[in-house]
Design a protein around this motif. Structure first.
Motif, PDB file in Angstrom:
ATOM      1  N   PRO A 165      -1.637  -1.049 -22.568  1.00  0.00           N
ATOM      2  CA  PRO A 165      -2.255  -1.274 -21.250  1.00  0.00           C
ATOM      3  C   PRO A 165      -1.843  -2.635 -20.705  1.00  0.00           C
ATOM      4  N   GLN A 166      -1.522  -2.686 -19.413  1.00  0.00           N
ATOM      5  CA  GLN A 166      -1.077  -3.948 -18.819  1.00  0.00           C
ATOM      6  C   GLN A 166      -2.132  -5.041 -18.969  1.00  0.00           C
ATOM      7  N   ALA A 167      -3.401  -4.651 -19.049  1.00  0.00           N
ATOM      8  CA  ALA A 167      -4.468  -5.644 -19.199  1.00  0.00           C
ATOM      9  C   ALA A 167      -4.314  -6.447 -20.478  1.00  0.00           C
ATOM     10  N   ALA A 168      -3.665  -5.853 -21.496  1.00  0.00           N
ATOM     11  CA  ALA A 168      -3.487  -6.565 -22.767  1.00  0.00           C
ATOM     12  C   ALA A 168      -2.555  -7.753 -22.616  1.00  0.00           C
ATOM     13  N   GLY A 169      -1.666  -7.710 -21.625  1.00  0.00           N
ATOM     14  CA  GLY A 169      -0.692  -8.776 -21.445  1.00  0.00           C
ATOM     15  C   GLY A 169      -1.276 -10.100 -21.008  1.00  0.00           C
ATOM     16  N   ARG A 170      -2.532 -10.076 -20.529  1.00  0.00           N
ATOM     17  CA  ARG A 170      -3.140 -11.318 -20.034  1.00  0.00           C
ATOM     18  C   ARG A 170      -3.327 -12.351 -21.143  1.00  0.00           C
ATOM     19  N   TYR A 171      -3.378 -11.894 -22.400  1.00  0.00           N
ATOM     20  CA  TYR A 171      -3.670 -12.801 -23.502  1.00  0.00           C
ATOM     21  C   TYR A 171      -2.418 -13.475 -24.071  1.00  0.00           C
ATOM     22  N   PHE A 172      -1.251 -13.001 -23.688  1.00  0.00           N
ATOM     23  CA  PHE A 172      -0.018 -13.579 -24.227  1.00  0.00           C
ATOM     24  C   PHE A 172       0.115 -15.057 -23.909  1.00  0.00           C
ATOM     25  N   ARG A 173      -0.258 -15.445 -22.711  1.00  0.00           N
ATOM     26  CA  ARG A 173      -0.044 -16.823 -22.260  1.00  0.00           C
ATOM     27  C   ARG A 173      -0.833 -17.850 -23.071  1.00  0.00           C
ATOM     28  N   TYR A 174      -1.897 -17.396 -23.738  1.00  0.00           N
ATOM     29  CA  TYR A 174      -2.721 -18.324 -24.518  1.00  0.00           C
ATOM     30  C   TYR A 174      -2.164 -18.532 -25.926  1.00  0.00           C
ATOM     31  N   SER A 205      -7.202 -21.321 -29.930  1.00  0.00           N
ATOM     32  CA  SER A 205      -7.030 -20.443 -28.775  1.00  0.00           C
ATOM     33  C   SER A 205      -6.044 -19.325 -29.084  1.00  0.00           C
ATOM     34  N   SER A 206      -5.067 -19.587 -29.951  1.00  0.00           N
ATOM     35  CA  SER A 206      -4.105 -18.566 -30.336  1.00  0.00           C
ATOM     36  C   SER A 206      -4.779 -17.451 -31.119  1.00  0.00           C
ATOM     37  N   GLU A 207      -5.645 -17.835 -32.067  1.00  0.00           N
ATOM     38  CA  GLU A 207      -6.374 -16.841 -32.837  1.00  0.00           C
ATOM     39  C   GLU A 207      -7.284 -16.012 -31.931  1.00  0.00           C
ATOM     40  N   GLN A 208      -7.903 -16.671 -30.965  1.00  0.00           N
ATOM     41  CA  GLN A 208      -8.779 -15.961 -30.042  1.00  0.00           C
ATOM     42  C   GLN A 208      -7.987 -14.984 -29.188  1.00  0.00           C
ATOM     43  N   ALA A 209      -6.786 -15.398 -28.754  1.00  0.00           N
ATOM     44  CA  ALA A 209      -5.949 -14.521 -27.949  1.00  0.00           C
ATOM     45  C   ALA A 209      -5.584 -13.251 -28.705  1.00  0.00           C
ATOM     46  N   VAL A 210      -5.252 -13.392 -29.983  1.00  0.00           N
ATOM     47  CA  VAL A 210      -4.903 -12.228 -30.794  1.00  0.00           C
ATOM     48  C   VAL A 210      -6.115 -11.318 -30.965  1.00  0.00           C
ATOM     49  N   ARG A 211      -7.280 -11.901 -31.189  1.00  0.00           N
ATOM     50  CA  ARG A 211      -8.492 -11.087 -31.344  1.00  0.00           C
ATOM     51  C   ARG A 211      -8.799 -10.295 -30.070  1.00  0.00           C
ATOM     52  N   LEU A 212      -8.692 -10.952 -28.910  1.00  0.00           N
ATOM     53  CA  LEU A 212      -8.972 -10.281 -27.647  1.00  0.00           C
ATOM     54  C   LEU A 212      -7.948  -9.195 -27.360  1.00  0.00           C
ATOM     55  N   PHE A 213      -6.700  -9.465 -27.714  1.00  0.00           N
ATOM     56  CA  PHE A 213      -5.653  -8.455 -27.527  1.00  0.00           C
ATOM     57  C   PHE A 213      -5.964  -7.216 -28.358  1.00  0.00           C
ATOM     58  N   ARG A 214      -6.327  -7.427 -29.622  1.00  0.00           N
ATOM     59  CA  ARG A 214      -6.628  -6.293 -30.500  1.00  0.00           C
ATOM     60  C   ARG A 214      -7.808  -5.495 -29.963  1.00  0.00           C
ATOM     61  N   LYS A 215      -8.790  -6.180 -29.401  1.00  0.00           N
ATOM     62  CA  LYS A 215      -9.948  -5.501 -28.830  1.00  0.00           C
ATOM     63  C   LYS A 215      -9.524  -4.640 -27.645  1.00  0.00           C
ATOM     64  N   GLU A 216      -8.651  -5.185 -26.793  1.00  0.00           N
ATOM     65  CA  GLU A 216      -8.144  -4.437 -25.640  1.00  0.00           C
ATOM     66  C   GLU A 216      -7.370  -3.212 -26.100  1.00  0.00           C
ATOM     67  N   ASP A 235      -7.277  -1.504 -39.243  1.00  0.00           N
ATOM     68  CA  ASP A 235      -6.929  -2.918 -39.130  1.00  0.00           C
ATOM     69  C   ASP A 235      -5.442  -3.168 -39.302  1.00  0.00           C
ATOM     70  N   SER A 236      -4.808  -2.511 -40.292  1.00  0.00           N
ATOM     71  CA  SER A 236      -3.399  -2.768 -40.559  1.00  0.00           C
ATOM     72  C   SER A 236      -2.529  -2.376 -39.365  1.00  0.00           C
ATOM     73  N   ALA A 237      -2.803  -1.196 -38.801  1.00  0.00           N
ATOM     74  CA  ALA A 237      -2.013  -0.754 -37.655  1.00  0.00           C
ATOM     75  C   ALA A 237      -2.270  -1.644 -36.451  1.00  0.00           C
ATOM     76  N   ASP A 238      -3.538  -1.985 -36.200  1.00  0.00           N
ATOM     77  CA  ASP A 238      -3.863  -2.874 -35.083  1.00  0.00           C
ATOM     78  C   ASP A 238      -3.175  -4.226 -35.239  1.00  0.00           C
ATOM     79  N   ASP A 239      -3.194  -4.761 -36.462  1.00  0.00           N
ATOM     80  CA  ASP A 239      -2.548  -6.045 -36.719  1.00  0.00           C
ATOM     81  C   ASP A 239      -1.053  -5.966 -36.466  1.00  0.00           C
ATOM     82  N   GLY A 240      -0.445  -4.862 -36.905  1.00  0.00           N
ATOM     83  CA  GLY A 240       0.988  -4.704 -36.697  1.00  0.00           C
ATOM     84  C   GLY A 240       1.344  -4.664 -35.228  1.00  0.00           C
ATOM     85  N   VAL A 241       0.585  -3.919 -34.436  1.00  0.00           N
ATOM     86  CA  VAL A 241       0.821  -3.838 -32.995  1.00  0.00           C
ATOM     87  C   VAL A 241       0.634  -5.202 -32.348  1.00  0.00           C
ATOM     88  N   ALA A 242      -0.433  -5.903 -32.715  1.00  0.00           N
ATOM     89  CA  ALA A 242      -0.707  -7.215 -32.122  1.00  0.00           C
ATOM     90  C   ALA A 242       0.399  -8.210 -32.438  1.00  0.00           C
TER      91      ALA A 242
END
Length: 368
Positions: free
Chosen positions: A136-145, A156-167, A196-203
């Protein structure tokens, strides 16, 4: 007494760095051999206490950034993500990637210019990665952090990854997410929680691809804007773009270090690295080793051999190679083609997190 930062950032035998609690390898021959040694395995670098001096702190910050990514799930990556970044897949998505670059470039032409990194590189990389990976394009908003900086950006990097995985997990819960035409094989339970493993890999894959594309684009444009003759050559002969991108990767590539951990004792140039010790393979320095490259300090699109050490930071980096090269070439083709009067419009700002080359954080330009 702490050793000088410069002591480690020069070609020579491996040295143990007390500040980072790891070995640093800088020579081309040593680095290349180490990259092929099966006893040295991929792993996030377990950095010790934050260094005291500013130069070490900025330097360590660029490494902390990568440690914010999830633990490497290599089997998941190979099984489910490799097809998403295959040459066939990228070629099929080529028209869409062209359109993304063309739309962004035309928008900047109408504005008369802007900040190339923020307004083009980051935006293009985020849209291209989300499109190719079916995210989803909405997931791209977290890349900049998640861009390298000082050690303060690690949180902030760890938070960005967590938010991306949630999205990502939310999208997968709403509909079975088709990852670039390949089933993501993410099991979603009744609460919408993915494996978790698949989500982590995608993130990790998505953040790495974004960083690679944005960094190579920004660095490449900063080099060209300061070398008007080479930019003019590309305008006259766009077929040089491929060679230019390869030279950008060698001269100032996105990954300065390839972190490894020794599974058993390894000897490199007479130095014994014990099993369990961490190693930083300084491929950025190795790619400027005069024993391997003629006039390595010169940016030249006319090099006839391509033996630079690239895309070795992690399994994700290796998978990103095709997409990075292809999408960056497309972006340069569209951007330079639409802006015949492109020129620098101010000071280029860079962070100090690298001993050689630049991590550009602001690149102002004018289109006419």
């Amino acid at each position: 007494m702490s050793d000088s930062f410069a002591v480690y950032m020069r070609h020579g035998a491996p040295r143990y760095c007390r500040e980072l609690e790891c070995w640093i390898v800088t020579q081309y021959s040593d680095t290349r051999a180490a990259l092929l040694d099966s006893r040295l395995t991929f792993a996030p670098l377990p950095i010790g206490a934050a260094p005291e001096s500013a130069e070490w702190r900025d330097f360590a910050g660029s490494i902390y950034q990568w440690n914010a990514l999830p633990t490497l799930a290599v089997p998941i990556v190979k099984e489910h993500l490799r097809p998403a970044f295959s040459l066939c897949r990228i070629e099929r998505e080529g028209p869409w990637i062209h359109e993304i670059a063309r739309h962004l470039a035309q928008s900047l032409v109408s504005q008369g210019g802007g900040d190339f990194k923020c307004d083009f590189s980051d935006s293009f990389a985020a849209e291209a990665v989300c499109h190719v990976m079916g995210l989803p394009q909405a997931a791209g908003r977290y890349f900049r952090y998640w861009m390298p900086g000082s050690t303060e950006t690690h949180e902030s990097s760890e938070q960005a990854v967590r938010l991306f995985r949630k999205e990502y997990a939310h999208a997968a819960h709403i509909r079975r997410l088709d990852l670039a035409g390949v089933s993501s094989a993410v099991h979603v339970d009744d609460r919408g929680c993915g494996d978790d493993s698949a989500d982590d890999g995608v993130a990790a894959m998505a953040f790495t691809a974004f960083f690679m594309i944005s960094s190579v684009l920004t660095t490449g444009m900063s080099l060209l804007l300061r070398r008007s003759r080479q930019l003019a050559r590309i305008r006259r002969n766009p077929s040089l773009i491929s060679a230019m991108v390869e030279e950008v990767l060698r001269f100032d590539g996105p990954e300065f270090f390839a972190p490894r951990i020794a599974a058993s004792d390894v000897e490199i140039s007479g130095k014994t690295i014990q099993g369990g010790e961490s190693i930083l393979l300084a491929q950025g320095l190795a790619n400027r080793d005069p024993s391997a490259f003629v006039r390595p300090e010169v940016f030249s699109m006319d090099r006839t051999t391509s033996k630079a050490l690239l895309f070795t930071g992690s399994p994700y980096s290796e998978l990103c190679a095709t997409m990075t090269r292809s999408s960056v070439e497309i972006a340069f083709e569209e951007f330079i083609g639409i802006m015949p009067n492109l020129h620098l419009a101010g000071e280029i700002l860079s962070s100090n997190c690298r001993p050689v080359g630049n991590r550009v954080v602001q690149l102002p330009f004018r289109s006419h």
